[in-house]
Design a protein around this motif. Structure first.
Motif, mmCIF file in Angstrom:
data_model
loop_
_atom_site.group_PDB
_atom_site.id
_atom_site.type_symbol
_atom_site.label_atom_id
_atom_site.label_comp_id
_atom_site.label_asym_id
_atom_site.label_seq_id
_atom_site.Cartn_x
_atom_site.Cartn_y
_atom_site.Cartn_z
ATOM 1 N N PRO A 121 0.039 -1.229 0.209
ATOM 2 C CA PRO A 121 0.084 -0.083 -0.016
ATOM 3 C C PRO A 121 0.993 1.768 0.074
ATOM 4 C CG PRO A 121 0.113 -0.884 2.444
ATOM 5 C CD PRO A 121 0.672 -1.685 1.704
ATOM 6 N N ALA A 122 0.438 2.511 -0.978
ATOM 7 C CA ALA A 122 1.240 3.694 -0.751
ATOM 8 C C ALA A 122 0.900 3.956 1.154
ATOM 9 C CB ALA A 122 0.628 4.908 -1.162
ATOM 10 N N ARG A 123 1.693 4.771 2.003
ATOM 11 C CA ARG A 123 2.096 5.084 2.779
ATOM 12 C C ARG A 123 0.078 5.019 3.611
ATOM 13 N NH1 ARG A 123 6.966 6.169 4.861
ATOM 14 N NH2 ARG A 123 6.141 6.492 6.404
ATOM 15 N N LEU A 124 -0.644 4.468 4.868
ATOM 16 C CA LEU A 124 -1.156 4.845 5.359
ATOM 17 C C LEU A 124 -1.236 5.081 6.674
ATOM 18 C CD1 LEU A 124 -3.380 1.332 3.959
ATOM 19 C CD2 LEU A 124 -3.521 3.304 3.323
ATOM 20 N N SER A 125 -1.735 6.305 7.161
ATOM 21 C CA SER A 125 -1.961 6.396 8.518
ATOM 22 C C SER A 125 -2.873 6.597 9.498
ATOM 23 C CB SER A 125 -1.032 8.030 8.332
ATOM 24 O OG SER A 125 0.406 7.593 8.371
ATOM 25 N N PHE A 126 -3.209 6.678 10.498
ATOM 26 C CA PHE A 126 -4.076 6.642 11.150
ATOM 27 C C PHE A 126 -3.356 6.660 13.266
ATOM 28 C CE2 PHE A 126 -3.094 2.220 12.176
ATOM 29 C CZ PHE A 126 -3.555 1.792 12.747
ATOM 30 N N ARG A 127 -4.586 7.494 13.208
ATOM 31 C CA ARG A 127 -4.028 8.422 14.782
ATOM 32 C C ARG A 127 -4.420 7.006 16.141
ATOM 33 N NH1 ARG A 127 -1.385 12.535 16.740
ATOM 34 N NH2 ARG A 127 -2.118 13.634 18.307
ATOM 35 N N ALA A 128 -3.671 6.578 16.347
ATOM 36 C CA ALA A 128 -4.132 5.754 17.688
ATOM 37 C C ALA A 128 -4.711 6.451 19.152
ATOM 38 C CB ALA A 128 -2.692 4.414 18.400
ATOM 39 N N GLU A 129 -6.153 6.301 19.301
ATOM 40 C CA GLU A 129 -6.920 6.840 20.302
ATOM 41 C C GLU A 129 -6.633 5.952 21.547
ATOM 42 O OE1 GLU A 129 -7.679 10.579 19.510
ATOM 43 O OE2 GLU A 129 -7.561 11.076 17.990
ATOM 44 N N ARG A 130 -6.328 4.794 21.926
ATOM 45 C CA ARG A 130 -6.601 3.876 22.406
ATOM 46 C C ARG A 130 -5.397 2.864 22.241
ATOM 47 N NH1 ARG A 130 -12.535 1.174 22.533
ATOM 48 N NH2 ARG A 130 -12.142 0.472 20.835
ATOM 49 N N PHE A 131 -5.488 1.453 23.257
ATOM 50 C CA PHE A 131 -5.293 1.195 23.088
ATOM 51 C C PHE A 131 -6.083 -0.547 23.773
ATOM 52 C CE2 PHE A 131 -3.082 1.268 27.180
ATOM 53 C CZ PHE A 131 -2.851 0.935 27.477
ATOM 54 N N VAL A 132 -6.229 -1.573 23.184
ATOM 55 C CA VAL A 132 -7.191 -2.684 23.651
ATOM 56 C C VAL A 132 -6.255 -4.155 25.266
ATOM 57 C CG1 VAL A 132 -9.701 -3.807 23.279
ATOM 58 C CG2 VAL A 132 -8.355 -1.560 22.114
ATOM 59 N N LEU A 133 -7.117 -4.651 25.109
ATOM 60 C CA LEU A 133 -7.096 -5.770 26.170
ATOM 61 C C LEU A 133 -7.632 -6.675 25.657
ATOM 62 C CD1 LEU A 133 -5.290 -7.759 28.061
ATOM 63 C CD2 LEU A 133 -6.910 -7.472 28.860
ATOM 64 N N PHE A 134 -7.302 -7.625 24.540
ATOM 65 C CA PHE A 134 -8.088 -8.585 24.212
ATOM 66 C C PHE A 134 -7.505 -9.703 25.034
ATOM 67 C CE2 PHE A 134 -7.677 -4.969 19.776
ATOM 68 C CZ PHE A 134 -9.422 -5.367 19.703
ATOM 69 N N SER A 135 -9.371 -10.597 24.861
ATOM 70 C CA SER A 135 -9.142 -12.419 24.273
ATOM 71 C C SER A 135 -9.563 -12.698 23.188
ATOM 72 C CB SER A 135 -10.047 -12.643 25.569
ATOM 73 O OG SER A 135 -11.008 -12.325 25.514
ATOM 74 N N SER A 136 -8.835 -13.586 23.444
ATOM 75 C CA SER A 136 -9.071 -15.088 22.031
ATOM 76 C C SER A 136 -9.016 -16.346 22.510
ATOM 77 C CB SER A 136 -7.543 -14.973 21.211
ATOM 78 O OG SER A 136 -6.789 -15.534 20.851
#
Length: 177
Positions: free
Chosen positions: A144-159
């Motif tokens: 991809p061409a450089r894709l950017s986004f703003r990280a506003e949070r992180f998450v604790l996931f379970s799987s």
């Protein structure tokens, strides 16, 4: 409690752009777009007490939001390719957040992560894909061409322990502020 990990979610528009790279590689099991993420710290299978302590410690994180940039496609595994990934450009912000999560999880009593942090989004898990086929796939796709986004949070996931990962369940979210 199920297997736990912390991650940054991938916004829908970025996930949709990455999904255009699905297909065209024999032996690839493509990850569902809704399961795209950047793993920060794998916690693993822990009992409920450790899970609760980890969730509490993660709440101590105080960091500002930051930009995340996807800089291209790649593969993990070298001569035995095991995954197609979208590389995340290393930045001071993401490296420092991951290091803080590592320290907090060690405080909880978890062993240190053995692998060097290489921020990425797993797009496909590979089974019996030849190094040549992977190289051809990467060469044709270009990434991809450089894709950017703003990280506003992180998450604790379970799987659940499953082939190919997912479905992931959000156990807790921690805003970056």
């Amino acid at each position: 409690m199920p297997r736990l990990f912390t991650a940054i979610e991938i916004p829908d528009d970025v996930g949709d752009a990455l999904a255009t790279y699905r297909g065209g590689l024999l032996g690839a099991r493509w990850i569902d777009v809704e399961n795209y993420h950047v793993t920060l710290r794998f916690i693993g299978d822990v009992d409920d007490d450790v899970a609760q302590e980890a969730a509490f410690e993660l709440g101590r994180v105080r960091r500002a939001p930051f930009d995340v940039t996807i800089e291209g496609l790649d593969a993990f595994g070298g001569d035995r390719p095991r995954a197609i990934i979208a590389r995340i450009a290393p930045s001071k912000d993401i490296v420092e957040l991951q290091a803080e999560l590592e320290r907090l999880m060690r405080r909880v009593g978890l062993p240190s992560e053995k692998r060097k942090f290489a921020p990425h989004v797993t797009l496909a898990r590979l089974r019996d894909a030849s190094p040549r086929a992977v190289a051809d796939y990467l060469g044709l796709r270009g990434g991809p061409a450089r894709l950017s986004f703003r990280a506003e949070r992180f998450v604790l996931f379970s799987s659940r322990d499953s082939v190919g990962g997912g479905p992931y369940v959000e156990e807790a979210a921690y805003p970056l502020r």
